[in-house]
Write an enzyme that holds these catalytic residues in place. Sequence first.
Site, short mmCIF file in Angstrom:
data_model
loop_
_atom_site.label_atom_id
_atom_site.label_comp_id
_atom_site.label_asym_id
_atom_site.label_seq_id
_atom_site.Cartn_x
_atom_site.Cartn_y
_atom_site.Cartn_z
N LYS A 252 42.21 -7.00 65.92
CA LYS A 252 41.63 -6.11 66.93
C LYS A 252 40.12 -6.10 66.71
O LYS A 252 39.63 -5.46 65.79
CB LYS A 252 42.21 -4.69 66.83
CG LYS A 252 41.71 -3.77 67.94
CD LYS A 252 42.35 -2.39 67.85
CE LYS A 252 42.10 -1.52 69.06
NZ LYS A 252 40.71 -1.29 69.39
N ARG A 257 35.44 -5.01 75.79
CA ARG A 257 36.48 -5.77 76.47
C ARG A 257 35.91 -6.36 77.75
O ARG A 257 35.19 -5.69 78.47
CB ARG A 257 37.64 -4.85 76.82
CG ARG A 257 38.82 -5.58 77.46
CD ARG A 257 39.96 -4.62 77.67
NE ARG A 257 41.15 -5.30 78.13
CZ ARG A 257 42.37 -4.81 77.94
NH1 ARG A 257 42.54 -3.69 77.30
NH2 ARG A 257 43.42 -5.46 78.38
N ARG A 272 35.85 -2.84 80.89
CA ARG A 272 37.14 -2.18 80.75
C ARG A 272 37.40 -1.22 81.90
O ARG A 272 38.52 -0.94 82.25
CB ARG A 272 37.14 -1.43 79.42
CG ARG A 272 38.44 -0.80 79.04
CD ARG A 272 38.23 0.05 77.81
NE ARG A 272 39.43 0.71 77.40
CZ ARG A 272 40.03 1.67 78.07
NH1 ARG A 272 39.55 2.06 79.23
NH2 ARG A 272 41.13 2.23 77.60
N GLU A 302 37.59 -10.10 73.97
CA GLU A 302 36.77 -9.05 73.38
C GLU A 302 35.48 -9.74 72.98
O GLU A 302 35.51 -10.80 72.31
CB GLU A 302 37.48 -8.44 72.16
CG GLU A 302 36.78 -7.24 71.57
CD GLU A 302 37.07 -5.90 72.32
OE1 GLU A 302 37.80 -5.89 73.32
OE2 GLU A 302 36.53 -4.88 71.86
N ARG A 419 49.32 2.05 79.74
CA ARG A 419 49.34 2.11 78.28
C ARG A 419 50.81 2.15 77.90
O ARG A 419 51.54 3.03 78.34
CB ARG A 419 48.63 3.37 77.80
CG ARG A 419 48.37 3.39 76.32
CD ARG A 419 47.68 4.66 75.89
NE ARG A 419 46.27 4.74 76.27
CZ ARG A 419 45.29 4.06 75.66
NH1 ARG A 419 45.57 3.23 74.67
NH2 ARG A 419 44.05 4.21 76.04
P1 ATP Z 1 40.22 1.74 71.39
O1 ATP Z 1 39.35 2.91 71.69
O2 ATP Z 1 41.08 1.90 70.17
O3 ATP Z 1 39.53 0.40 71.46
P2 ATP Z 1 41.19 1.58 74.06
O4 ATP Z 1 41.74 2.80 74.69
O5 ATP Z 1 39.86 1.09 74.50
O6 ATP Z 1 41.28 1.74 72.50
P3 ATP Z 1 43.62 0.21 73.66
O7 ATP Z 1 44.47 -0.45 74.66
O8 ATP Z 1 44.17 1.41 73.04
O9 ATP Z 1 42.20 0.43 74.32
O10 ATP Z 1 43.29 -0.81 72.53
C1 ATP Z 1 43.11 -2.12 72.90
C2 ATP Z 1 41.63 -2.44 72.99
O11 ATP Z 1 41.28 -3.23 71.88
C3 ATP Z 1 41.36 -3.28 74.20
O12 ATP Z 1 40.94 -2.49 75.28
C4 ATP Z 1 40.30 -4.25 73.74
O13 ATP Z 1 39.02 -3.78 74.09
C5 ATP Z 1 40.39 -4.24 72.24
N1 ATP Z 1 40.87 -5.48 71.61
C6 ATP Z 1 40.30 -6.08 70.56
N2 ATP Z 1 40.99 -7.16 70.18
C7 ATP Z 1 42.06 -7.24 71.00
C8 ATP Z 1 43.15 -8.15 71.10
N3 ATP Z 1 43.29 -9.16 70.25
N4 ATP Z 1 44.06 -7.93 72.07
C9 ATP Z 1 43.93 -6.90 72.93
N5 ATP Z 1 42.91 -6.02 72.89
C10 ATP Z 1 41.98 -6.17 71.94
#
Ligand code: ATP
Length: 596
Positions: A252, A257, A272, A302, A419
Amino acid sequence: MLFSELVELYEKIERTSKRLEMTDLLVSLFHKTPREIVDKVAYLTLGEVYPAYVGLELGVADKLALRAVRQVSGASEKQVNELMARLGDIGLVAETLIGRRGQQTLFQEPLTVETVYNALERIAKASGPGSIETKLQILSGLLSQASPTEAKHILRIVTGKMRLGIADMTILDALAIVFGGSKETRDYFERAYNLSSDIGLVAKTAALEGLEGIKNFKLIVGKPIRPMLAERLSSPEEILDKLDGSGFAEYKYDGERMQIHKKRDEVMIFSRRQENITSQYPDVVEQVKSCVKADEAILECETVAIDANTGEMLPFQELMHRKRKKEIERAVEEYPVNLFFFDLLYVDGKDLTLSPFLERRRMLEAILSETNMSRLSKGMVVENAEQLERFFQEAIESGCEGIIVKAIGPESVYRAGARGWLWIKYKRDYKSEMIDTVDLVIVGAFHGRGKRSGKYGALLMAAYNKEKDVFQTVCKVGSGFTDEDLEMFVNLLRPHIIPHRHARVDSIMEADVWVEPKIVLEIIGAEITISPTHTCGWDMARKNFGLAIRFPRYTGRLRDDKAPEDATTTDEIVEMYKRQLKKITEERVSQVEGEV
Ligand code: ATP
């Protein structure tokens, strides 16, 4: 369709704060709207002329809008300023002054929705030298034909202050009832919306092609797809259990994103929250042209800032340098980025959103030529907890914030805008009693005292209740703020201040200042407790109680990449509370066993 019909409905909507009543009113509106303009009516109702991702704002400043009101009403600058100070709402000022102007000339053509929409579109498109005068002229033209109530809503729309409290989700409800036949068809409408981020297009497709058109809705290169999101868990065992024993674990990365749309030589980048951020990343545009071997594709990656000297990954904050328009060229030099691709949603005519994950990953591998700048996200299939934990440690050592484990079964489609448990994140800062950071929306503020006087002393924060489409309060945060933060909040909140609680905010607590739910902050707390004063998770853990975050602190991270609806949901907070209870019980049991 007469604009007065639309405005009459807006007046009724304004008088209610109940979502069901709003939906009924919207249903009656769509019933009488001619099919060809249903998209325009949908945009106007949200106070827009285009879907938000287009990024074309009407851009009329209050000062300019008031100049138009003066021109048309004949009021003096002093009168306008006095009224503005007294009423605090540009719409009401226009209504009052246009009202004072008296009866309009007889035989004046009444405004139609098309006339208003077209004028607003011209205002939005006017740019370059002389555009201010052009905007003023068009706006004055409109106002001279408008009734006082029409003037009120026109002014609110052009200045970006249309606040009917209607969200995209409420419009989808109404569309499902009118064009799908019942609310049961809503999921199809939501999918179409998640695939296009364009409420007008969904409305028009429904109006012209009916439910079949909505069921067959396809993604379109150039229209951002709402992102699939991950749930969270805090141990490898729980994760594997949830995924039936195996999954594809990926690093991650901690950056920004991106959803990249490629159409031959044209590349568009969406954030995003579906903003077009192409101009911030000219280097990414060039890179995608050469490293993606397909005519048309929609990919997700990312993007991480990299130390130009060491090649090490830098914290996401370094990407801020890309947000300043004038410094982009320098930022490209000084803050280069690496792209880690993790999904492929469309390639050369093929919609892959319903294909299982591993198939998408294989296709992604096939079309991506890896370079120094662009790579596939690092990942592997994991089948046991030990393997997963090792991979997690490796990710942390490489500077990542954790891993995401993705489902790999036949059901593992790309769930746009949702989600869910097909993706599960496992981050470094999980501990049994310390909750993970949450992203909460500011819904109100409290005046500061002493050192903080003249600024806000604390902010009322809410989580998003997706089912009810409202924001429910979960804490009042007053710590973690630097002096700059306090200054920033005053400016950040100013344009969003409203005279009463927003229709989509559910709160027992009375704030000193209410604001529209717009701004998302990252908050960390010590634990979640039962609370009589916060509405998040009401009745879920205990009858007549909600849940609150204890000792909340601002982490310093303003989540302007998140829309309010992307904030942590009330369900997630309830889940966190339950997990916390389970952990505490387990710890007590093992303690007692130890004592025995
Ligand atoms: P967070 O604040 O923890 O980044 P979020 O609410 O933005 O979470 P989540 O879907 O909970 O989003 O976590 C996935 C996020 O992690 C994605 O939105 C992306 O930006 C990031 N990310 C990083 N590496 C990856 C990956 N390998 N696959 C998917 N998402 C990834």
